[in-house]
Design an enzyme around this catalytic site. Structure first.
Site, short mmCIF file in Angstrom:
data_model
loop_
_atom_site.label_atom_id
_atom_site.label_comp_id
_atom_site.label_asym_id
_atom_site.label_seq_id
_atom_site.Cartn_x
_atom_site.Cartn_y
_atom_site.Cartn_z
N ASP A 68 -5.31 2.68 10.34
CA ASP A 68 -6.72 2.34 10.58
C ASP A 68 -6.83 1.88 12.03
OD1 ASP A 68 -9.35 1.60 10.40
OD2 ASP A 68 -9.09 0.13 8.82
N ARG A 79 -4.72 0.44 -7.15
CA ARG A 79 -3.53 1.10 -6.61
C ARG A 79 -3.04 2.20 -7.55
NH1 ARG A 79 -2.00 -2.08 -2.21
NH2 ARG A 79 -2.12 -4.33 -2.47
N LYS A 129 -7.57 7.12 9.59
CA LYS A 129 -9.04 7.06 9.68
C LYS A 129 -9.51 7.58 11.02
CE LYS A 129 -10.21 3.40 6.49
NZ LYS A 129 -10.79 2.07 6.29
N PHE A 168 -14.05 2.63 3.38
CA PHE A 168 -12.98 1.91 2.69
C PHE A 168 -12.53 2.73 1.49
CE2 PHE A 168 -10.70 -1.39 0.45
CZ PHE A 168 -10.04 -2.00 1.50
N VAL A 169 -11.26 3.11 1.50
CA VAL A 169 -10.75 3.98 0.43
C VAL A 169 -9.74 3.25 -0.44
CG1 VAL A 169 -11.20 6.17 1.61
CG2 VAL A 169 -9.04 4.98 2.02
N ASP A 217 -5.58 -0.44 -2.10
CA ASP A 217 -6.27 -1.37 -3.00
C ASP A 217 -7.53 -1.94 -2.40
OD1 ASP A 217 -4.89 -3.07 -1.02
OD2 ASP A 217 -5.61 -4.71 -2.28
N GLY A 273 0.79 -1.23 0.00
CA GLY A 273 0.00 0.00 0.00
C GLY A 273 0.82 1.28 0.00
N ASP A 320 0.46 3.55 4.01
CA ASP A 320 -0.58 4.28 3.30
C ASP A 320 -1.62 4.82 4.26
OD1 ASP A 320 -1.48 1.72 3.93
OD2 ASP A 320 -2.22 1.25 1.93
#
Ligand code: IMP
Ligand code: MG
Length: 195
Positions: A120, A182, A148, A169-170, A176, A61, A117
């Site tokens: 969370d 990606r 997040k 969810f991004v 991805d 990521g 990336d």
């Protein structure tokens, strides 16, 4: 992304059908990554002797973020990739962290910058940080492009955060869904449930 009515090859139209909305566009990302690079560079210049900076992007990521961020750091550095996975396949809920073997080179005495990336639950970055700390580095810093807005059980927080994002969810800019998206230059919210 699944093969679709557009045929076995995913097309731009099929890609867009799965995107709910663009959350952060490419120019906002570029501006923020440059700001993060300046902040990180000035902190590291003070702390870091020559040839002792090792940047550890968490794969896969962090690939795009790392590629852009390291080019804003005007210093000699080495890159050491580390693999981690917590959303295997089509999951959009964390399945727990699996870490790869980690950097092969000796990190003792190095200043390490871990890049991911998105922050969370925080378990991935916390686990990667522990793995790096066990190698006796001189210092460890962490930077994430996204964080997040969620409540977390882990105590650690990244030293540098690009953007706070809602608990959705991004995808895009390295992030991805099932391995796809990606290469999307912007950060977008995936339609839920995924069509
Ligand atoms: P954490 O361990 O729960 O903090 O999850 C962090 C890892 O899960 C990141 O390295 C991402 O690769 C992945 N991840 C978390 N949220 C998302 C998301 O919204 N989209 C894509 N990947 C995500
Ligand atoms: Mg990841």
């Amino acid at each position: 992304m699944r093969p679709s009515a557009f045929g076995a090859t995913p097309t731009l139209a099929a890609m867009h059908a799965e995107i709910d909305r663009i959350l952060i566009d490419r120019s906002a990302i570029a501006t923020r990554v440059a700001q993060m690079g300046s902040a990180i560079a000035s902190d590291l210049e003070r702390a870091c002797g020559a040839d002792r900076l090792v940047v550890v992007p968490v794969m896969t990521g962090a690939l795009v973020f790392a590629a852009d961020l390291v080019r804003t750091l005007p210093m000699r550095l080495r890159l050491e990739l580390l693999e981690a996975s917590s959303y295997p396949g089509q999951s959009t809920v964390s399945q727990g962290v699996t870490l790869g073997a980690g950097p092969r080179t000796d990190l003792s005495g190095s200043h390490v910058l871990i890049l991911d990336d998105i922050f969370d639950s925080g378990r991935t970055l916390a686990a990667v940080r522990e793995l790096v700390l066990a190698r006796a580095p001189a210092s460890v810093r962490t930077a994430v492009l996204l964080s997040k807005r969620v409540s977390r059980s882990v105590a650690m927080r990244p030293d540098y955060v690009g953007f706070e994002v809602p608990d959705e969810f991004v995808v895009g800019y390295g992030l991805d869904y099932d391995g796809w998206y990606r290469n999307l230059p912007d950060i977008a919210v995936l339609r839920q449930p995924v069509p």
